[in-house]
Design an enzyme around this catalytic site. Structure first.
Site, PDB file in Angstrom:
ATOM      1  CD  GLU A 164      -4.216 -10.148   7.779  1.00  0.00           C
ATOM      2  OE1 GLU A 164      -4.072  -8.889   7.827  1.00  0.00           O
ATOM      3  OE2 GLU A 164      -3.802 -11.229   8.633  1.00  0.00           O
ATOM      4  CE  LYS A 187       0.799  -1.795   3.811  1.00  0.00           C
ATOM      5  NZ  LYS A 187       0.510  -0.483   4.114  1.00  0.00           N
ATOM      6  CG  ASP A 195      -4.194   3.988   1.759  1.00  0.00           C
ATOM      7  OD1 ASP A 195      -3.244   4.204   2.686  1.00  0.00           O
ATOM      8  OD2 ASP A 195      -4.248   4.494   0.712  1.00  0.00           O
ATOM      9  CE1 TYR A 226      -2.950  -4.400  11.870  1.00  0.00           C
ATOM     10  CE2 TYR A 226      -4.858  -3.626  10.312  1.00  0.00           C
ATOM     11  CZ  TYR A 226      -3.578  -3.299  11.238  1.00  0.00           C
ATOM     12  OH  TYR A 226      -2.888  -2.121  11.011  1.00  0.00           O
ATOM     13  CE  LYS A 274       2.419   0.399  -0.204  1.00  0.00           C
ATOM     14  NZ  LYS A 274       3.358   1.036   0.556  1.00  0.00           N
ATOM     15  CB  CYS A 276     -17.772  34.266 -11.004  1.00  0.00           C
ATOM     16  SG  CYS A 276     -18.500  32.756 -11.742  1.00  0.00           S
ATOM     17  CB  CYS A 320     -21.838  35.096 -13.494  1.00  0.00           C
ATOM     18  SG  CYS A 320     -21.363  35.384 -12.025  1.00  0.00           S
ATOM     19  CB  CYS A 379     -18.953  33.099  -7.902  1.00  0.00           C
ATOM     20  SG  CYS A 379     -20.163  33.943  -8.717  1.00  0.00           S
ATOM     21  CB  CYS A 395     -23.225  32.625 -10.447  1.00  0.00           C
ATOM     22  SG  CYS A 395     -22.003  31.440 -11.272  1.00  0.00           S
TER      23      CYS A 395
HETATM   24  S1  IVH Z   1      -0.061  -6.031  10.217  1.00  0.00           S
HETATM   25  C1  IVH Z   1       3.672  -5.988  12.709  1.00  0.00           C
HETATM   26  N1  IVH Z   1      -2.137  -6.270   8.396  1.00  0.00           N
HETATM   27  O1  IVH Z   1      -0.049  -1.112   7.318  1.00  0.00           O
HETATM   28  C2  IVH Z   1       2.562  -6.136  11.683  1.00  0.00           C
HETATM   29  N2  IVH Z   1      -0.924  -4.026   8.845  1.00  0.00           N
HETATM   30  O2  IVH Z   1       2.653  -0.589   6.245  1.00  0.00           O
HETATM   31  C3  IVH Z   1       1.596  -4.770  11.899  1.00  0.00           C
HETATM   32  N3  IVH Z   1      -2.018  -2.461   7.493  1.00  0.00           N
HETATM   33  O3  IVH Z   1       1.411  -0.429  10.136  1.00  0.00           O
HETATM   34  C4  IVH Z   1       0.880  -4.621  10.711  1.00  0.00           C
HETATM   35  N4  IVH Z   1      -3.536  -3.360   6.552  1.00  0.00           N
HETATM   36  O4  IVH Z   1      -1.196   0.184   9.718  1.00  0.00           O
HETATM   37  C5  IVH Z   1      -1.139  -5.326   8.981  1.00  0.00           C
HETATM   38  N5  IVH Z   1      -4.100  -6.361   7.069  1.00  0.00           N
HETATM   39  C6  IVH Z   1      -3.070  -5.712   7.707  1.00  0.00           C
HETATM   40  C7  IVH Z   1      -2.817  -4.338   7.487  1.00  0.00           C
HETATM   41  C8  IVH Z   1      -1.802  -3.555   7.947  1.00  0.00           C
HETATM   42  C9  IVH Z   1      -3.168  -2.337   6.718  1.00  0.00           C
HETATM   43  C10 IVH Z   1      -1.066  -1.033   7.864  1.00  0.00           C
HETATM   44  C11 IVH Z   1      -0.787  -1.141   9.004  1.00  0.00           C
HETATM   45  C12 IVH Z   1       0.834  -1.108   9.125  1.00  0.00           C
HETATM   46  C13 IVH Z   1       1.009  -0.659   7.904  1.00  0.00           C
HETATM   47  C14 IVH Z   1       2.477  -1.034   7.458  1.00  0.00           C
END
Ligand code: IVH
Length: 675
Positions: free
Chosen positions: A115, A117, A119, A227, A315, A409, A412, A427, A432
């Protein structure tokens, strides 16, 4: 409609709206037009207004509800919300699989789910009997904050589950995030409000979710991808893949890029693919999450205190580099904000050469303690402007001078000031060049000088073609000047010149408002004119005189003084007047509603809501849109809404239409019977 019928229809409408919310916000595939949707929503709202006893917290009308909190209460998670172990290199991913195989003493069957990840911010959504009852932040994993009011404003979070047999209780976990585009917009708004910008979409999402006033959260287009669940055992699913399909069925938003794969080789390919795609996604991802698919294997592996053994965050390569700051330059934005930018020795960060990063404002410079000559860690995050993450102070070879944004400024030369409660330094110069476009558009706008036809496009061209170099030029441009603009004909040019001539006789308050003095809106401009009478007196008013005007406080008074103390601004005003401007004598009338806060509910017979609003505002009154404690009057027309009840509760003075007309001393003929 009978009460029982109304109740039935209300329930029907709620389900319908929830379904269309799902189609629009989760599936991104609406089946009805916005107008049809609005119609359903209005019908529900009207019925709930007529039968308030049927309003329940899970009604779609109640997405934005509740009063601002003073703090969040805490709520425990029934099952701890764990974190994930991180990997940055392929070898670590292979080691992850090896370790699992060793523990299982066998191969992994059922494959992996991979999946993106996201942010964002982890959240838990609690549902009982198919109804959303709580939203809890991760907190320390054991106890989080109760952000239910705010989570409810997220349109892709279902308030009710649209299946016949929803689980008795389900705690769904996911990530709340903001799109890159929403993030940019929020930062523009932050700048206009004089507030510090957010460093990245994640921080903006966190800040939005942790607002004490749910109305602010509702104004930010937060979104979610789900998720996981707290206790998958209680559901009839045997794997992560099945769980995700089940969540989709319940109406939750699941990332469309999830994938079920057989081997680590495919996991690595997925990682590569996502890392190449990340820039083009509308939201930020910082890696992929690898999860052993089969729940039986997950259970056998178990978890440590911190994270499950069956999952890994793989990551992306950090988009960071170290470089040297060779200069700090100050730019002026279109709203006059002086923004410092670090210029450094060009450095390659994952394929892109970076040589500048925004430092946002003086507070940020002080927090980082960044100085010209410093070595810094720079990060590039997708579409986000590169940022200085930290200063490597141990690498300072000589004494470096702390950096201060100048109080003039750089474009100007006008005075640049920091208004109370704001972080930005701005400013104050009306001409300006950096702000001229915005200021000219504002000066010509409907509520200011109302120069018809001089909208954004024309103003922009006039400045780009250097026909207008200062506000006053608008009064001296000729037809032949206008003919130099794109898509301009003689007739349109004549019209524009005529409109401009008419604007030479506008009321003084429009001119004052048009100057774009910070904090001086239309109402304040009217007050200044009412109390001081002439431009001369307004210009020369002392700080004490200004704050003695009702509802003009120290911040506004200071801003007015700063503006009229700037010689360049006085010169521009003089030039505008020379161009033949004569203010019409019509002052705003001192009246019953001067300085009063007023709210309308229901339909007026004698005039439209807008006409009534204008009368109040012409007297220097303020028309509000919600019932608050400091409201002076609620004016009630036909078929008033729930505002009437709310106002009664707060003991606010209520005027019917006849009383209102008496007060404004303008008794028009009523079209229907009196109240
Ligand atoms: S699973 C026990 N799936 O990443 C497993 N986490 O660094 C729980 N996150 O705390 C997390 N996308 O906030 C999972 N597809 C995804 C995610 C995800 C983002 C975040 C989540 C977690 C953090 C860990």
């Amino acid at each position: 409609m009978q009460k029982s019928e109304a109740k039935k229809r209300i329930e029907e409408l709620r389900k319908l709206i929830a379904y269309h919310d799902y189609l629009y916000y989760v599936k991104d595939a609406p089946e009805i037009s916005d107008a049809e949707y609005d119609q359903l929503f209005k019908e529900l709202k009207d019925l709930e207004e007529a039968y308030p006893e049927f309003i329940t917290p899970d009604s779609p009308t109640q997405r934005v509800s509740g009063i601002p909190l003073t703090e969040f209460r805490t709520l425990p998670h029934s099952v701890p919300m764990l974190s994930l172990d991180n990997a940055f290199e392929e070898a670590e991913v292979y080691a992850f699989e090896e370790k699992i195989k060793r523990m299982l003493k066998s191969d992994i069957t059922g494959g992996y789910v991979v999946e993106p990840k996201i942010d964002g911010i982890a959240i838990e959504l609690v549902y009982e009997n198919g109804r959303f009852i709580a939203g809890i932040t991760r907190g320390d994993g054991i106890i989080g904050e109760d952000v239910t009011q705010n989570v409810k404003t997220i349109k892709s979070v279902p308030i009710m589950l649209l299946v016949d047999n929803p689980p008795k209780k389900i705690e769904v976990r996911g990530e709340v995030f903001l799109s890159k585009e929403a993030f940019k917009k929020i930062n523009e708004q932050q700048d206009e409000l004089g507030k510090p910008p957010f460093a990245n979409p994640r921080n903006a999402a966190a800040g939005s979710l942790r607002q004490l006033d749910p109305k602010i959260t509702a104004s930010r287009p937060l979104d979610i991808f789900c998720y996981a669940v707290a206790n998958p055992k209680e559901l009839n699913v045997t794997s992560q893949w099945e769980l995700l399909q089940y969540l989709k069925k319940l109406g939750f938003k699941v990332n469309p890029l999830i994938k079920l794969v057989d081997s680590l080789k495919e996991v690595i390919e997925y990682h590569k693919e996502m890392s190449e795609n990340r820039e083009s996604l509308p939201y930020e991802i910082d890696g992929i999450v690898i999860k052993v698919n089969d729940f039986k294997i997950q259970e056998a592996l178990g978890e440590t205190a911190r994270s499950p053994r069956w999952a890994l965050a793989y990551k992306f390569e950090p988009r960071q580099a170290i470089t040297k700051v060779i200069d700090i330059v100050v730019n002026v934005g279109r709203t006059g904000t002086l923004t410092p930018t670090a210029v450094f020795e060009p450095v390659n960060i994952s394929g892109v050469t970076v040589s500048r990063a925004t430092l946002h404002n003086q507070d940020e410079i002080d927090r980082l303690d960044v100085r010209i000559g410093d070595y810094v860690v720079v990060e590039r995050a997708g579409d986000v402007i590169p940022a200085v993450v930290k200063v490597l102070k141990e690498k300072r070879e000589t004494e470096l001078k702390p950096f201060k944004i100048p109080d003039k400024c750089p474009v100007c030369g006008s005075k640049a000031v920091k208004y109370e409660g704001e972080v930005a330094i701005r400013c104050t110069g009306i001409d300006c060049p950096a702000q001229l476009k915005e200021r000219l558009i504002h000066f010509c706008s409907k509520n200011a000088m109302d120069i018809e036809g001089f909208g954004e496009k024309i103003c922009e061209q006039l400045i780009d073609k250097k026909i207008v170099k200062s506000i006053e030029d608008i009064f001296t441009i000729t037809k032949s000047d206008l003919m130099k603009l794109e898509r301009m004909g003689p007739k349109l040019a004549d019209n524009l010149i005529n409109a401009r001539e008419m604007a030479k006789k506008r009321e003084l308050y429009r001119f004052i408002y048009g100057l774009g003095i910070r904090y001086v809106g239309e109402v304040t401009a009217k007050k200044l004119v009412n109390h001081l009478g002439t431009l001369e007196k307004i210009k020369d008013a002392s700080y004490e005189e200004l704050i003695s005007i009702p509802e003009i406080g120290p911040v506004v008074a200071k801003s007015i003084k700063v503006f009229f103390n700037e010689p360049r601004n006085l010169k521009t005003i003089e030039n505008i007047l020379k161009a033949g401007l004569k203010f019409s004598e019509k002052k705003t009338r001192e009246g019953f509603f001067t300085g009063k806060k007023v709210l309308f509910t229901g339909t007026l017979k004698a005039m439209t809501r807008n006409e009534a609003k204008k009368i109040i505002e012409d007297q220097g009154g303020i028309v509000k849109s919600t019932v608050t404690k400091d409201l002076d009057y609620l004016i009630v027309g036909d078929e008033p809404g729930s505002k009437l009840e709310e106002a009664k509760k707060l003991s606010i003075t209520i005027l019917n239409e006849e009383e209102f007309l008496n007060k404004i001393n303008q008794k028009k003929e009523l079209k229907g019977p009196l109240l």
